[in-house]
Design a protein around this motif. Structure first.
Motif, PDB file in Angstrom:
ATOM      1  N   GLY A  65       7.142 -11.225  -7.397  1.00 41.79           N
ATOM      2  CA  GLY A  65       6.627 -12.353  -8.166  1.00 41.79           C
ATOM      3  C   GLY A  65       7.732 -13.161  -8.813  1.00 41.79           C
ATOM      4  N   ALA A  66       8.762 -12.466  -9.286  1.00 43.16           N
ATOM      5  CA  ALA A  66       9.891 -13.161  -9.900  1.00 43.16           C
ATOM      6  C   ALA A  66      10.649 -14.008  -8.892  1.00 43.16           C
ATOM      7  N   GLU A  67      10.476 -13.694  -7.598  1.00 45.09           N
ATOM      8  CA  GLU A  67      11.130 -14.455  -6.534  1.00 45.09           C
ATOM      9  C   GLU A  67      10.203 -15.491  -5.914  1.00 45.09           C
ATOM     10  N   GLY A  68       9.018 -15.657  -6.514  1.00 44.41           N
ATOM     11  CA  GLY A  68       8.080 -16.658  -6.031  1.00 44.41           C
ATOM     12  C   GLY A  68       7.218 -16.210  -4.867  1.00 44.41           C
ATOM     13  N   ILE A  69       7.152 -14.897  -4.626  1.00 42.32           N
ATOM     14  CA  ILE A  69       6.354 -14.347  -3.531  1.00 42.32           C
ATOM     15  C   ILE A  69       5.071 -13.755  -4.094  1.00 42.32           C
ATOM     16  N   THR A  70       3.934 -14.159  -3.554  1.00 46.01           N
ATOM     17  CA  THR A  70       2.647 -13.634  -3.998  1.00 46.01           C
ATOM     18  C   THR A  70       2.414 -12.262  -3.382  1.00 46.01           C
ATOM     19  N   ALA A  71       2.203 -11.259  -4.226  1.00 46.61           N
ATOM     20  CA  ALA A  71       2.007  -9.893  -3.755  1.00 46.61           C
ATOM     21  C   ALA A  71       0.989  -9.201  -4.650  1.00 46.61           C
ATOM     22  N   ALA A  72       0.337  -8.187  -4.091  1.00 47.57           N
ATOM     23  CA  ALA A  72      -0.633  -7.407  -4.847  1.00 47.57           C
ATOM     24  C   ALA A  72      -0.573  -5.960  -4.382  1.00 47.57           C
ATOM     25  N   ALA A  73      -0.896  -5.041  -5.288  1.00 49.74           N
ATOM     26  CA  ALA A  73      -0.838  -3.608  -5.012  1.00 49.74           C
ATOM     27  C   ALA A  73      -2.223  -3.067  -4.681  1.00 49.74           C
ATOM     28  N   PHE A  74      -2.266  -2.197  -3.666  1.00 50.94           N
ATOM     29  CA  PHE A  74      -3.506  -1.541  -3.255  1.00 50.94           C
ATOM     30  C   PHE A  74      -3.204  -0.063  -3.034  1.00 50.94           C
ATOM     31  N   PRO A  75      -3.236   0.740  -4.102  1.00 53.25           N
ATOM     32  CA  PRO A  75      -2.848   2.144  -3.979  1.00 53.25           C
ATOM     33  C   PRO A  75      -3.755   2.912  -3.017  1.00 53.25           C
ATOM     34  N   ALA A  76      -3.146   3.693  -2.150  1.00 51.90           N
ATOM     35  CA  ALA A  76      -3.887   4.547  -1.218  1.00 51.90           C
ATOM     36  C   ALA A  76      -2.928   5.556  -0.615  1.00 51.90           C
ATOM     37  N   ASN A  77      -3.466   6.695  -0.230  1.00 51.67           N
ATOM     38  CA  ASN A  77      -2.710   7.756   0.433  1.00 51.67           C
ATOM     39  C   ASN A  77      -3.083   7.745   1.905  1.00 51.67           C
ATOM     40  N   VAL A  78      -2.099   7.715   2.802  1.00 49.98           N
ATOM     41  CA  VAL A  78      -2.417   7.644   4.228  1.00 49.98           C
ATOM     42  C   VAL A  78      -3.142   8.896   4.715  1.00 49.98           C
ATOM     43  N   ILE A 125       0.840  -1.194   0.000  1.00 47.00           N
ATOM     44  CA  ILE A 125       0.000   0.000   0.000  1.00 47.00           C
ATOM     45  C   ILE A 125       0.875   1.244   0.000  1.00 47.00           C
ATOM     46  N   SER A 126       0.691   2.097  -0.986  1.00 46.24           N
ATOM     47  CA  SER A 126       1.297   3.424  -1.024  1.00 46.24           C
ATOM     48  C   SER A 126       0.577   4.235  -2.087  1.00 46.24           C
ATOM     49  N   ARG A 127       1.022   5.470  -2.304  1.00 43.34           N
ATOM     50  CA  ARG A 127       0.319   6.357  -3.233  1.00 43.34           C
ATOM     51  C   ARG A 127       0.556   6.021  -4.692  1.00 43.34           C
ATOM     52  N   ASP A 128       1.715   5.486  -5.017  1.00 40.21           N
ATOM     53  CA  ASP A 128       2.190   5.401  -6.404  1.00 40.21           C
ATOM     54  C   ASP A 128       1.936   4.016  -6.989  1.00 40.21           C
ATOM     55  N   ARG A 129       0.941   3.897  -7.849  1.00 37.99           N
ATOM     56  CA  ARG A 129       0.586   2.610  -8.427  1.00 37.99           C
ATOM     57  C   ARG A 129       1.737   2.030  -9.266  1.00 37.99           C
ATOM     58  N   GLU A 130       2.406   2.873 -10.013  1.00 38.48           N
ATOM     59  CA  GLU A 130       3.494   2.387 -10.864  1.00 38.48           C
ATOM     60  C   GLU A 130       4.626   1.801 -10.011  1.00 38.48           C
ATOM     61  N   LYS A 131       4.969   2.481  -8.921  1.00 44.32           N
ATOM     62  CA  LYS A 131       6.004   1.975  -8.025  1.00 44.32           C
ATOM     63  C   LYS A 131       5.578   0.644  -7.410  1.00 44.32           C
ATOM     64  N   LEU A 132       4.334   0.566  -6.988  1.00 39.35           N
ATOM     65  CA  LEU A 132       3.834  -0.674  -6.394  1.00 39.35           C
ATOM     66  C   LEU A 132       3.885  -1.823  -7.392  1.00 39.35           C
ATOM     67  N   ASP A 133       3.499  -1.561  -8.625  1.00 40.28           N
ATOM     68  CA  ASP A 133       3.513  -2.612  -9.639  1.00 40.28           C
ATOM     69  C   ASP A 133       4.930  -3.135  -9.866  1.00 40.28           C
ATOM     70  N   GLY A 134       5.902  -2.237  -9.799  1.00 43.60           N
ATOM     71  CA  GLY A 134       7.294  -2.665  -9.944  1.00 43.60           C
ATOM     72  C   GLY A 134       7.724  -3.588  -8.818  1.00 43.60           C
ATOM     73  N   ILE A 135       7.290  -3.274  -7.585  1.00 40.57           N
ATOM     74  CA  ILE A 135       7.625  -4.128  -6.441  1.00 40.57           C
ATOM     75  C   ILE A 135       6.921  -5.470  -6.555  1.00 40.57           C
ATOM     76  N   VAL A 136       5.657  -5.449  -6.965  1.00 42.44           N
ATOM     77  CA  VAL A 136       4.919  -6.703  -7.168  1.00 42.44           C
ATOM     78  C   VAL A 136       5.645  -7.589  -8.173  1.00 42.44           C
ATOM     79  N   GLY A 137       6.152  -6.983  -9.252  1.00 40.15           N
ATOM     80  CA  GLY A 137       6.875  -7.742 -10.266  1.00 40.15           C
ATOM     81  C   GLY A 137       8.144  -8.368  -9.719  1.00 40.15           C
ATOM     82  N   LYS A 138       8.893  -7.610  -8.928  1.00 39.72           N
ATOM     83  CA  LYS A 138      10.117  -8.145  -8.338  1.00 39.72           C
ATOM     84  C   LYS A 138       9.822  -9.302  -7.404  1.00 39.72           C
TER      85      LYS A 138
END
Length: 235
Positions: free
Chosen positions: A46-59, A31-44
């Motif tokens: 996933g490539a390591e076999g870790i299930t992750a998903a992005a939920f954009p939001a501003n605190v 969870i963070s503000r930047d969807r593009e940044k989150l998608d990049g982390i999800v991709g990294k």
């Protein structure tokens, strides 16, 4: 399955915490503000076999933050660990001296640090109470403990978050809820040094402390990271 929600997820500490828990079989909600940044982390991840998903939001958008956590809980069947560590943007966050601090300088930081953490906790805590288990972790710089006059407004709010988190730890423990709450204070810059005199460390040196609090150090209200990697309790 077990899951961790990381609020303020970034390619530094957020990614390191995600890897630490993901390596133990946790699903990861980012969870963070930047969807593009989150998608990049999800991709990294996933490539390591870790299930992750992005939920954009501003605190600062407490309704949006609550919805993101609800969506994460739906996606992963609940949230077992909540970690709160958003950071301000350089060039956007105003840093003030004690004498130069206006109420508005602290008000923004209180919204960003303390009030966002409270909103996130209120979104995750009821299900943890029902389950009789869970972990709530809150991160600040060590200025919440040892204030630096160069960053007075930020550290005032960080100290408020630390105080609240440690009180939450006591309240949950005294009530026998089975839920751990703790503060992590980081006495270092992460990645690169941004404040003169404050040494930099890699986030992978810090992230194991979060796993320790979740697993073997559940009776501790606080760990402080010092350069060299040692964590020690403050209370």
């Amino acid at each position: 399955m077990t899951s961790i929600a990381i609020i303020g997820a970034d390619p530094q500490l957020g990614l390191a915490i995600a890897r630490t828990f993901g390596a133990q079989g946790f699903d990861v909600a980012l969870i963070s503000r930047d969807r593009e940044k989150l998608d990049g982390i999800v991709g990294k991840l996933g490539a390591e076999g870790i299930t992750a998903a992005a939920f954009p939001a501003n605190v600062l958008d407490r309704a949006g933050l609550t919805q993101a956590l609800q969506d994460a809980a739906t996606r992963f069947g609940g949230i077992d660990v909540l970690e709160y560590s958003p950071v301000g943007q350089f060039g956007v966050t105003t840093l003030t001296s004690p004498a130069g601090t206006e109420p508005s300088d602290v008000e923004f930081e209180m919204n960003f640090q303390l009030y966002g953490a409270i909103a996130a906790t209120q979104a995750a805590l009821p299900a943890m109470r029902e389950a009789g288990a869970g972990t709530l972790l809150y991160t600040t710089g060590a200025g919440s403990i040892w204030p630096d006059p160069r960053v007075a407004n930020v550290h005032a709010a960080a100290a408020a978050l630390r105080n609240w988190a440690m009180n939450l730890h006591k309240g949950l423990a005294d009530a026998g809820t089975g839920i751990q709450a703790a503060h992590v204070g980081i006495d270092a810059s992460i990645g690169v040094s941004v404040i003169p005199g404050v040494e930099a460390v890699q986030p992978e040196e810090i992230s194991p402390l979060y796993w320790d609090l979740h697993t073997t150090r559940r009776d501790e209200a606080e760990l402080v990271f010092k350069v060299g990697g040692e964590g020690f309790p403050r209370g």
